[in-house]
Every structure is written in C-alpha cells, then in structure tokens.
Motif scaffolding. Structure first.
Motif, short mmCIF file in Angstrom:
data_model
loop_
_atom_site.label_atom_id
_atom_site.label_comp_id
_atom_site.label_asym_id
_atom_site.label_seq_id
_atom_site.Cartn_x
_atom_site.Cartn_y
_atom_site.Cartn_z
N GLY A 15 -8.56 22.88 129.71
CA GLY A 15 -7.37 22.90 130.54
C GLY A 15 -6.16 22.27 129.89
N ARG A 66 -2.09 32.69 127.56
CA ARG A 66 -2.35 31.26 127.32
C ARG A 66 -1.76 30.77 126.00
NH1 ARG A 66 -7.41 29.51 126.53
NH2 ARG A 66 -8.17 31.49 125.65
N ARG A 84 -3.92 25.87 128.57
CA ARG A 84 -5.14 26.17 129.36
C ARG A 84 -6.31 26.44 128.43
NH1 ARG A 84 -1.59 29.67 131.71
NH2 ARG A 84 -2.98 31.47 131.56
#
Length: 117
Positions: A15, A66, A84
């Motif tokens: 994350g 991402r 992420r």
C-alpha cells in the motif's frame, strides 16, 4: 560510454509508495526510448513502463493506474513513481535507454524493491 545509475529502491509495506530514479551521465534527449524493467527471483525480466522521446508512455497491465514513468530532461533523469505497492511488485528494477545513433542499448545496475504484506 553512457552510464545509468538507479536509486530509490528499498523496503516498503503493501500500500506504500516509492519513487525510483535513473540518472544518465549524458543528455537523455539522445535516447529514443526509456524504460523500466523488473525481475523477480525465479522469473523472467518484465517490462514495466516505457516513455518515448515524444513523451508518450505505456505501462504493463499489472501496474496500470499505480505506476507512472516520467522524465526530467534538465536533470537527465527518468523516474518511476510507484503507488499502492503490492508484494508481487517485489523485484530488482532496472533502467533501460535506447539510443538510435549510434544504435546502442544501455542498462543500469538495478535497484531492489521489496514490498512486505
């Protein structure tokens, strides 16, 4: 002889974000294509993202939305912004640049990215 030096790798939790840097020893305006590849243990090298001299970019489906590739011509640097992050993003990330005249490919030494779950 052009040299590419990567930095910015490290250890991050899932994350999280990292930003990779690829500094070239000469102007990146000499290159037609710049890219980031990655290779995880026991797996083949994978193309992550590319950016052409025109500025157009492409990225692998696994990182779309991402990861973002970009350049700073003034700093002769190619970046890979990774957000992420997932454990499956763990790999050695290498910078690649292709020169058209003379035709030659250049690789950096790689930087380790480790994402923990």
């Amino acid at each position: 002889q052009v040299q590419l030096v990567e930095s910015g790798g490290g250890f991050v939790q899932a994350g999280g974000s990292l930003r990779l840097f690829c500094a070239a020893s000469s102007s990146i305006l000499s290159f037609t294509v710049m890219a980031w590849y990655r290779q995880a243990p026991g797996k083949q090298r994978e193309l992550v993202a590319t950016i052409a001299k025109s500025g157009s970019t492409n990225s692998a489906d696994s990182v779309k939305g991402r990861f973002t590739i970009s350049t700073d011509n003034g700093k002769n640097t190619v970046y890979l912004q990774m957000n992420r992050l997932k454990p499956e993003d763990t790999a050695v990330y290498s910078c690649y640049e292709a020169m058209a005249v003379p035709r030659k490919d250049y690789w950096g030494q790689g930087t380790q990215v480790t994402v923990s779950s």
